[in-house]
Design an enzyme around this catalytic site. Structure first.
Site, mmCIF file in Angstrom:
data_model
loop_
_atom_site.group_PDB
_atom_site.id
_atom_site.type_symbol
_atom_site.label_atom_id
_atom_site.label_comp_id
_atom_site.label_asym_id
_atom_site.label_seq_id
_atom_site.Cartn_x
_atom_site.Cartn_y
_atom_site.Cartn_z
ATOM 1 N N SER A 129 -0.331 -14.183 -36.570
ATOM 2 C CA SER A 129 -0.550 -15.602 -36.309
ATOM 3 C C SER A 129 -1.914 -16.033 -36.821
ATOM 4 O O SER A 129 -2.843 -15.248 -36.881
ATOM 5 C CB SER A 129 -0.445 -15.882 -34.816
ATOM 6 O OG SER A 129 -0.633 -17.259 -34.591
ATOM 7 N N LYS A 183 5.098 -12.707 -30.240
ATOM 8 C CA LYS A 183 4.824 -13.780 -31.208
ATOM 9 C C LYS A 183 5.698 -14.998 -30.909
ATOM 10 O O LYS A 183 5.239 -16.136 -30.984
ATOM 11 C CB LYS A 183 5.075 -13.276 -32.637
ATOM 12 C CG LYS A 183 4.980 -14.348 -33.714
ATOM 13 C CD LYS A 183 3.564 -14.853 -33.875
ATOM 14 C CE LYS A 183 3.393 -16.157 -34.628
ATOM 15 N NZ LYS A 183 4.246 -16.447 -35.750
ATOM 16 N N HIS A 186 4.249 -16.718 -27.995
ATOM 17 C CA HIS A 186 3.033 -17.406 -28.452
ATOM 18 C C HIS A 186 3.397 -18.785 -28.999
ATOM 19 O O HIS A 186 2.771 -19.794 -28.658
ATOM 20 C CB HIS A 186 2.322 -16.586 -29.539
ATOM 21 C CG HIS A 186 1.324 -17.381 -30.330
ATOM 22 N ND1 HIS A 186 1.699 -18.219 -31.375
ATOM 23 C CD2 HIS A 186 -0.022 -17.521 -30.217
ATOM 24 C CE1 HIS A 186 0.626 -18.825 -31.853
ATOM 25 N NE2 HIS A 186 -0.434 -18.403 -31.173
ATOM 26 N N ASN A 187 4.410 -18.839 -29.826
ATOM 27 C CA ASN A 187 4.785 -20.118 -30.423
ATOM 28 C C ASN A 187 5.319 -21.090 -29.371
ATOM 29 O O ASN A 187 5.052 -22.285 -29.442
ATOM 30 C CB ASN A 187 5.821 -19.909 -31.527
ATOM 31 C CG ASN A 187 5.213 -19.262 -32.752
ATOM 32 O OD1 ASN A 187 4.153 -18.641 -32.677
ATOM 33 N ND2 ASN A 187 5.868 -19.385 -33.884
ATOM 34 N N GLU A 190 2.424 -22.458 -27.591
ATOM 35 C CA GLU A 190 1.790 -23.436 -28.489
ATOM 36 C C GLU A 190 2.464 -24.813 -28.315
ATOM 37 O O GLU A 190 1.775 -25.831 -28.215
ATOM 38 C CB GLU A 190 1.938 -22.917 -29.920
ATOM 39 C CG GLU A 190 1.405 -23.803 -31.003
ATOM 40 C CD GLU A 190 1.713 -23.194 -32.383
ATOM 41 O OE1 GLU A 190 1.534 -21.972 -32.571
ATOM 42 O OE2 GLU A 190 2.161 -23.946 -33.269
#
Ligand SMILES: *[C@@H]1O[C@H](CO)[C@@H](O)[C@H](O)[C@H]1NC(C)=O
Ligand SMILES: *[C@@H]1O[C@H](CO)[C@@H](O)[C@H](O)[C@H]1NC(C)=O
Ligand SMILES: *[C@@H]1O[C@H](CO)[C@@H](O)[C@H](O)[C@H]1NC(C)=O
Ligand SMILES: *[C@@H]1O[C@H](CO)[C@@H](O)[C@H](O)[C@H]1NC(C)=O
Length: 482
Positions: A129, A183, A186-187, A190
């Site tokens: 990232s 990941k 994480h997105n 976000e």
């Protein structure tokens, strides 16, 4: 001649930048691309004057690698990854390592790990990232898979990763697809962080009637508090930005948000696992609602909102309330995200490095923030922490924020401002802290219409059915045991 420390397949910008980053840190990288002319172009241009070498076939590439061989792919997720693996395996030996640094779905990574294990090839799926700049100067890296590979890739990965102080934003995540899982979340987070900031912006703009420079200043101030983060920082920049004609750019931008689907995948996974990751879900739906621009245009002329008088309270105090509401909601979002990790760990038998995950996100990636250091501390203190809210620090933060948070939500509701993430976060907090929720009524309803049975508080584990309409009394049932 075996001279390269690692090979990298896929010379799009991310791949090129990772190679140059590795080169800067003293590693010799062998570059490869299926369109081999790309290799020569790269060596003659971006990689000119570096120690990067190239290969024109996979055979040549593999022959140039020191053992155990390390091959990292940054190619399009899906079939291309499987194709390269298939071509690489016959060229490699047991103990060699294949790393997928692309945006693969975590379930594909689980499958690939399982397929390669019997062949003795160590497979790693790594979240990467930070975009193109991150790849070049310090990404957040989230590797998971065959743990035996970690000692052989650790120096490279931690070497090129973003640093916070001396600590690299890269550590071993856990088994199989856990790196890609992290990941994905994480997105999703976000999406949540961005939506929370948007809700704060909406409240400032429509209730406090602040102008863009005033809002920019506020976000700059917030950047010096617990909210210190990349997204708060760029929001300040965006609010300040003026067009060529001297007026602010932001209000001229079409208010329909796009998405590539990673937030959606987090929400779907949460639904599959039965984990209430409500904030990310609402953030995804908020984007969906935003994209109904034409319908909203029509509805805005027909559907009434509340009548209200312009805000007459203490503006400065209310701004501080909004800041605390944003902070508290953000804590809820991360709490929910880590709950999803806990459930995934249980589903797949993973041992996840929770504190390490917080540290990996501390720098390099989009959600990087000072706040993540506190999450790391919470897990350092208690690695088996069941819920972030039960950590002393976060408990205190919630208690300090909740009155502000409630004022913001109730005021926002009175003014008719949509705040899907502020409100769902508060509902989660209130739900989680209630020993008794009204789900007793749901159980009674289910038993009423479907004889699904229920348990009594006084006798859990014992399932009974009541004849609600007649006078038949209770039927004790163990056969309905669900
Ligand atoms: C090769 O390089 C191009 C960019 O020049 C990139 O788009 C492509 O994904 C790369 N493909 C592979 C398989 O290496
Ligand atoms: C936000 O804070 C960081 C330090 O934590 C600083 O580097 C950055 O310049 C600040 N950004 C703004 C817009 O104030
Ligand atoms: C419930 O009680 C009524 C009245 O006694 C009776 O007619 C009915 O059959 C009972 N229903 C069940 C499912 O036991
Ligand atoms: C039904 O169950 C309740 C709760 O256990 C009990 O108090 C009540 O006496 C039972 N009624 C009959 C008719 O068995």
């Amino acid at each position: 001649m075996a001279q390269a420390d690692i090979a990298l397949i896929g010379l799009a910008v991310m791949g090129q930048n990772l190679i140059l980053n590795m080169n800067d840190h003293g590693f010799v990288v062998c570059a490869f691309n299926r369109t081999v002319s790309k290799v020569d172009e790269f060596l003659a241009n971006e990689a000119k004057g570096t120690k990067v070498i190239g290969a024109h076939s996979l055979e040549e590439m593999v022959s140039k690698l020191k053992k155990p061989r390390r091959v990292m792919m940054l190619v399009k997720a899906g079939q291309a990854v499987d194709d390269f693996i298939q071509s690489l395996v016959p060229l490699m030996s047991p103990g060699d390592i294949i790393i997928d640094g692309g945006n693969s779905e975590y379930r594909d990574t689980i499958r690939r790990c399982k397929e390669l294990r019997p062949k003795g090839i160590l497979f790693v799926g790594s979240g990467v990232s930070g975009g193109e700049d991150g790849a070049r100067y310090g990404p957040s890296l989230m590797p998971g898979g065959d743990a035996e590979a970690w000692p052989y890739i650790k120096d490279i990965f931690q070497g090129i990763a973003a640093k916070v102080g001396d600590e690299p934003c890269c550590d071993w995540v856990g088994e199989e697809g856990s790196g890609h899982f992290v990941k994905m979340v994480h997105n999703g987070i976000e999406y949540g962080d961005m939506q929370l900031i948007c809700e704060a912006y909406h409240l400032m703009k429509d209730i406090l009637q602040m102008d863009h420079d005033e809002m920019a200043k506020t976000f700059e101030e917030w950047n010096k508090t617990e909210l210190d983060s990349f997204l708060i920082e760029i929001t300040a920049d965006i609010l300040k930005h003026r067009d060529a004609d001297g007026t602010h750019l932001l209000p001229k931008i079409q208010d329909t948000a796009g998405q590539k689907g990673t937030g959606k995948w987090t929400a779907i996974t949460a639904l599959d696992f039965g984990v209430p990751v409500t904030l990310i879900g609402e953030a995804v739906f908020a984007r969906c609602l935003s994209s109904l621009k034409d319908e909203r245009k029509v509805a805005s002329k027909q559907l009434q909102g509340p009548n209200f008088t312009p805000f007459q309270g203490d503006k400065k105090a209310f701004l501080e309330d909004i800041r605390k509401a944003l902070y508290a909601s953000k804590i809820i979002s991360y709490t929910q995200g880590f709950n999803l990790f806990r459930q995934a760990a249980q589903e797949f038998g993973w041992n996840l490095n929770y504190g390490g995950i917080a540290m990996m996100w501390r720098g390099g990636c989009i959600i990087r923030s000072v706040f993540l250091g506190k999450i790391k501390e919470a897990f350092d203190k208690k690695p088996d922490l069941q819920n972030l809210l039960l950590n002393d620090f976060f408990k205190k933060e919630m208690h300090n924020s909740q009155e502000s948070w409630r004022r913001v939500v109730s005021t926002g509701v009175q003014y008719g401002i949509p705040m899907p993430c502020f409100t769902t976060a508060l509902s989660f907090y209130d739900g989680y802290r209630h020993e008794m929720l009204p789900a007793n009524l749901i159980q009674a309803q289910r038993d009423y219409f479907g004889a699904h049975t229920y348990e009594l508080l006084s006798n859990p584990g014992h399932f009974i059915h009541t004849n609600w309409t007649g006078h038949g009394g209770n039927v004790s049932s163990s056969s309905y045991n669900v």
